[in-house]
Design a protein around this motif. Structure first.
Motif, mmCIF file in Angstrom:
data_model
loop_
_atom_site.group_PDB
_atom_site.id
_atom_site.type_symbol
_atom_site.label_atom_id
_atom_site.label_comp_id
_atom_site.label_asym_id
_atom_site.label_seq_id
_atom_site.Cartn_x
_atom_site.Cartn_y
_atom_site.Cartn_z
ATOM 1 N N LEU A 1 0.814 -1.211 0.000
ATOM 2 C CA LEU A 1 0.000 0.000 0.000
ATOM 3 C C LEU A 1 0.852 1.268 0.000
ATOM 4 O O LEU A 1 0.326 2.357 0.133
ATOM 5 C CB LEU A 1 -0.917 0.013 1.227
ATOM 6 C CG LEU A 1 -1.921 -1.136 1.352
ATOM 7 C CD1 LEU A 1 -2.834 -0.883 2.543
ATOM 8 C CD2 LEU A 1 -2.725 -1.321 0.095
ATOM 9 N N ALA B 1 -6.413 5.602 -1.188
ATOM 10 C CA ALA B 1 -6.261 4.782 0.014
ATOM 11 C C ALA B 1 -7.336 3.708 0.096
ATOM 12 O O ALA B 1 -7.045 2.542 0.404
ATOM 13 C CB ALA B 1 -6.295 5.670 1.255
ATOM 14 N N ALA C 1 -4.390 5.267 4.287
ATOM 15 C CA ALA C 1 -4.464 3.827 4.026
ATOM 16 C C ALA C 1 -4.198 3.034 5.299
ATOM 17 O O ALA C 1 -4.875 2.031 5.575
ATOM 18 C CB ALA C 1 -3.480 3.452 2.933
#
Length: 432
Positions: A5, A244, A427
């Motif tokens: 991520l 996100a 995120a």
């Protein structure tokens, strides 16, 4: 936060494309929705019955979008993690009777929207964007992304005091843009917009149109460490929240203890009181329907809301090198210093000590530096959707954002690293 991520400078490059594709709140939510569709989300209609299936879903209403991802195994009482933002920016809006002019100039009648810095709209090449409403009840997006309008400033020879006593602008007299020469013709602007949109002018029965600067965003500075562009308040946050949510939805469901949500509202710049604003029922209705669609009742709804946290992301003030005395003496948020935690004990921001802990944990998990913003006691403090969200829905809310300069200007300035630092923090928060 999972290494998969991790956002980098490529996120900032993508933000520039997002800003260009989103000259109005209606374009912003359409752009966000298209990105979520690519991540596997699907639109659900408010007028349809909802089911309790898992996966990513979103609702569009005007200039607002609420999107959420239900992982496998989520219960009816599973709490939400919400990244909140707003889609509107201070600007000029076309009036219901738009055709005006004087002395052989054709002009467009506009109304000032929000707390815009009027002087920043002078002598800029402006396009025109928004939505038109058709006779059949449908809406269509319109974007004329080329130099079309201009608000001309009075020459200094005719205003000798402009540089000594300050520029004084009358919102009614001085902000009407020119767009051509000739006699004023009723219906001229809408006929032009209809031609650009490929529809008959007679079919246009309503419009929500606004000028926008056509100059693209750009990196600047010796090391390209700064980013200048339009509408960063607050499309920077909308873009970060969209990225996100899409990234978190791509994780294994077993890693998601919450239901991640992105909520981007319209009309924050004039008080949020609309059916698409944060002070309306949209967010609460969507969250409740999600609970009920998964077989829950009022008790499940109450349990879910009690465990829910919202990070309300909006831009804030970086320390200004020419006006340091306007800032708090001990709180100096800097460009590229990471997202800011916004605090005001009079609840212009919703942050409290517990909220600070949630934000700090998300940043620590993501490896993101963060800062604190507090207003100078002698200066009025702004506000955002955070306190509204907290009060309306009984949800713990934390106000955060990115520190910028030239807030509410037609062209704002942020650090080139801060957008992706914010996205990483969001995120991490959404992933729990």
């Amino acid at each position: 936060m999972s290494s998969s991520l991790r956002f980098d400078r490529g996120h900032t490059d993508d933000l520039m494309a997002f800003l260009m594709a989103s000259p109005s709140p209606y374009h912003a939510v359409a752009t966000a929705a298209a990105r979520l569709e690519k991540a596997g989300f699907r639109q659900v209609e408010e007028t349809a019955a909802w089911d309790g299936t898992t996966g990513g879903k979103y609702v569009l209403r005007g200039g607002a979008i609420v999107a959420w991802y239900v992982p496998e195994g989520a219960g009816a009482h599973t709490p939400f993690r919400i990244a909140g933002a707003h889609t509107d920016s201070p600007n000029l809006r076309v009036k219901p009777i738009p055709d005006t002019g004087a002395y052989g100039w054709r002009q467009v009648a506009v109304e000032v929207y929000g707390g815009t810095l009027l002087n920043t709209w002078l002598d800029r090449d402006l396009g025109l964007a928004g939505r038109i409403s058709l006779r059949d009840g449908t809406d269509r997006l319109v974007s004329i992304d080329r130099p079309l309008l201009r608000v001309p400033q009075l020459a200094v020879h005719l205003d000798r005091s402009a540089n000594t006593d300050g520029l004084k602008l009358d919102r009614q007299k001085h902000m009407q843009p020119i767009w051509g020469l000739g006699d004023v013709e009723e219906g001229d602007l809408i006929r032009f917009v209809a031609e650009e949109a490929g529809v008959d002018a007679e079919d246009i029965t309503g419009w929500d149109l606004m000028p926008h600067p056509v100059e693209p965003p750009a990196y600047l500075g010796r090391d390209r460490e700064l980013l200048a562009g339009p509408r960063m308040d607050n499309l920077l946050s909308v873009h970060a929240a969209t990225a996100a949510l899409a990234a978190v939805a791509g994780q294994p469901d077993s890693e998601l203890p919450y239901i991640p949500v992105m909520a981007a509202f319209d009309h924050e710049e004039n008080g949020s009181q609309s059916d698409t604003g944060a002070d309306g029922p949209l967010l609460g209705t969507v969250l409740e329907r999600s609970v009920f669609a998964r077989g829950g009742g009022y008790e499940d709804r109450a349990r879910a809301f009690a465990g829910t946290v919202c990070l309300s992301s909006d831009t804030g003030h970086a320390i200004h090198p020419n006006y340091g005395e306007r800032h708090d003496p001990t709180h100096h948020p800097v460009i590229n210093g990471g997202p800011i935690l916004k605090v005001n004990v009079n609840m212009r921001y919703a942050t409290d000590g517990g909220g600070r802990s949630v934000f700090a944990a998300a940043c620590e998990k993501a490896g993101v530096p963060w800062q604190t913003f507090v207003s100078n006691n002698a200066m009025p403090c702004g506000t955002t959707i955070g306190p509204i969200t907290a009060a309306r829905h009984g949800i713990k809310t934390v106000d955060i954002g990115v520190a910028i300069l030239s807030m509410h200007s037609a062209r704002e300035l942020c650090g080139a690293d801060d957008p992706y630092l914010l996205a990483n923090a969001l995120a991490s928060f959404l992933a729990g």
